[in-house]
Design an enzyme around this catalytic site. Structure first.
Site, PDB file in Angstrom:
ATOM      1  N   GLU A 161      47.357 -15.693  39.091  1.00  0.00           N
ATOM      2  CA  GLU A 161      48.760 -15.903  40.194  1.00  0.00           C
ATOM      3  C   GLU A 161      47.988 -16.105  41.474  1.00  0.00           C
ATOM      4  OE1 GLU A 161      51.660 -13.398  39.911  1.00  0.00           O
ATOM      5  OE2 GLU A 161      51.888 -14.057  38.046  1.00  0.00           O
ATOM      6  N   GLU A 212      50.300 -13.522  28.398  1.00  0.00           N
ATOM      7  CA  GLU A 212      51.788 -13.439  28.411  1.00  0.00           C
ATOM      8  C   GLU A 212      52.553 -13.696  27.933  1.00  0.00           C
ATOM      9  OE1 GLU A 212      51.858 -12.061  32.460  1.00  0.00           O
ATOM     10  OE2 GLU A 212      49.734 -11.810  32.612  1.00  0.00           O
TER      11      GLU A 212
HETATM   12  C1  XIL Z   1      54.500  -7.057  35.033  1.00  0.00           C
HETATM   13  C2  XIL Z   1      54.752  -5.658  33.869  1.00  0.00           C
HETATM   14  O1  XIL Z   1      55.003  -6.205  32.885  1.00  0.00           O
HETATM   15  C3  XIL Z   1      55.807  -4.949  34.610  1.00  0.00           C
HETATM   16  O2  XIL Z   1      55.888  -3.374  33.678  1.00  0.00           O
HETATM   17  C4  XIL Z   1      55.944  -4.751  36.013  1.00  0.00           C
HETATM   18  O3  XIL Z   1      56.589  -3.556  36.350  1.00  0.00           O
HETATM   19  C5  XIL Z   1      55.294  -5.603  36.916  1.00  0.00           C
HETATM   20  O4  XIL Z   1      54.133  -6.807  36.325  1.00  0.00           O
HETATM   21  N1  XIL Z   1      52.259 -11.775  35.246  1.00  0.00           N
HETATM   22  C6  XIL Z   1      51.895 -10.449  35.013  1.00  0.00           C
HETATM   23  C7  XIL Z   1      51.865  -9.455  34.612  1.00  0.00           C
HETATM   24  O5  XIL Z   1      50.048 -11.105  35.546  1.00  0.00           O
HETATM   25  O6  XIL Z   1      50.520  -8.004  35.275  1.00  0.00           O
HETATM   26  C8  XIL Z   1      53.258  -9.139  35.317  1.00  0.00           C
HETATM   27  O7  XIL Z   1      53.865  -7.884  34.889  1.00  0.00           O
HETATM   28  C9  XIL Z   1      53.367 -10.201  34.806  1.00  0.00           C
HETATM   29  C10 XIL Z   1      54.008 -11.261  35.516  1.00  0.00           C
END
Ligand code: XIL
Length: 373
Positions: A171, A284
């Site tokens: 990000e 994701e």
């Molecule tokens: C999220 C997790 O799913 C949660 O459990 C945590 O509380 C916050 O982070 N983008 C990403 C991930 O790259 O690492 C994030 O994961 C979701 C958004």
């Protein structure tokens, strides 16, 4: 809730939306031979990992270490995932809660699980602006630069030769798509932190594919177009200077609306990444249903359509090597905390439902993965 074998079978078939003919239909239409599980338990009537593997794609999911103790869930995981990604256990606040003191126990447990079940594991994440320990904020610039180097070197060396890939940078493009994201890293180390992170990771494990991962790269809206343009110019610059990088991760946290998102401009973006000689990972994937009306069947249908639309595009591109969803069953989705529905109903964003059963989204995935290229 414990189900009799009959109820279990009935539920699965209901969720798939098919009757007796429906068991035969996927066999003939989608070439599911060999994927249907034997016996009464239809929880895993299909193996997404196997279907994906047959078309040269690695299929997986994010997982939290505590979830492995749940029998139903870990059974589903073994049947469906060829790859796992620690959802939180490889983040800074977990790995290095105190300066210089590393705790690999949780992530190591996930790696053991992966190895014991013939799965790969991805590393997520080395440099991000979230889930950082408080002590980082008290360092001066020089010490922060050293801490980043030390963290990357220690963590990547610990897993050297053992991971499928590493999200080195997460990000890093600004929210509005214009330029780099302001963060503790950019503000203190300048844009060269990007080179430094990639070079440090490469030095610690020269063979593991290195990834720049980001969200908001999938749809057809102007913000996405800006974000893509910014990312592409960064990637061209990295390429021209020979900075090590093997893949781009598209998070694909998709947000459902009654008519969107659409993916008309995505093939062109994927071609541009291929032209830069970069693999693409879908890292994701989930479909946020918080903007849809409450009814379950309507939500499930819309979410399933988006899975189909999106996966149809990405699986056509030979450069897309991996698809990971951000969770496997609706029981464990981060979206319920991060983007709760205003009616407080649980979201239904993932391939399997709350009871780890097949749902319309599963059917979409099966359909796309079973289609001839
Ligand atoms: C999220 C997790 O799913 C949660 O459990 C945590 O509380 C916050 O982070 N983008 C990403 C991930 O790259 O690492 C994030 O994961 C979701 C958004």
């Amino acid at each position: 809730m414990s189900l009799t074998p009959f109820q279990n079978r009935f539920l699965s078939r209901q969720a798939l939306g098919i009757g007796l003919v429906g068991w035969l239909l996927p066999l003939g239409l989608f070439g599911l031979g060999g994927c249907l599980a034997k016996g009464a338990d239809q929880q895993a009537a299909v193996s997404l990992r196997q279907l994906a593997q047959e078309r040269g794609l690695l299929w997986g999911t994010a997982v939290q270490d505590g979830q492995l103790a749940d029998q139903n869930f870990s059974k589903l995981l073994k049947a469906q995932a060829g790859l796992i990604v620690p959802e939180n256990s490889l983040k800074w606040d977990q790995l290095q809660p105190e300066h210089g003191k590393f705790d690999f126990s949780k992530a190591d447990g996930l790696l053991d699980f992966a190895n014991n079940n013939k799965m790969r594991m991805r590393g997520h994440v080395l440099v991000w602006h979230q889930q950082l320990p408080a002590w980082l904020g008290s360092l001066n610039k020089q010490d922060l630069a050293m801490a980043m180097q030390q963290h990357i070197n220690t963590v990547v060396s610990h897993y050297r030769g053992k991971l499928q890939s590493w999200d080195v940078l997460n990000e890093i493009i600004a929210e509005d798509g214009n330029g780099l994201r302001k963060s503790i890293w950019l503000d203190n180390l300048g844009p060269q932190y990007i080179d430094q992170a990639l070079l440090a990771a490469h030095k610690a494990d020269p063979n593991v594919p290195l990834v720049i991962n980001d969200y908001g790269l999938e749809g057809d809206d102007p913000k996405t177009a800006r974000k893509r343009a910014t990312l592409l110019s960064l990637l061209k610059d990295l390429r021209s200077r020979g900075i090590p990088l093997q893949a781009v991760g598209m998070q694909a946290h998709l947000a459902a609306t009654p008519t969107g998102p659409t993916f008309n401009t995505l093939p062109d973006f994927l071609h541009k990444l291929a032209a830069l000689n970069l693999d693409v990972y879908i890292t994701e994937l989930d479909v946020n249903d918080s903007q849809l009306a409450a009814g379950i069947s309507g939500r499930d249908k819309r979410v399933a359509d988006i899975y189909e639309d999106f996966l149809s595009v990405v699986t056509k591109d030979p450069n897309v090597k991996l698809v990971a969803t951000w969770g496997l069953s609706d029981r464990f989705s981060w979206l319920n905390q991060a983007f709760p529905r205003s009616d407080h109903l649980p979201q239904r964003p993932l391939p399997f439902d709350m009871q780890e059963q097949i749902k319309p989204a599963t059917k979409s995935i099966i359909k796309v993965l079973s289609n001839q290229k």
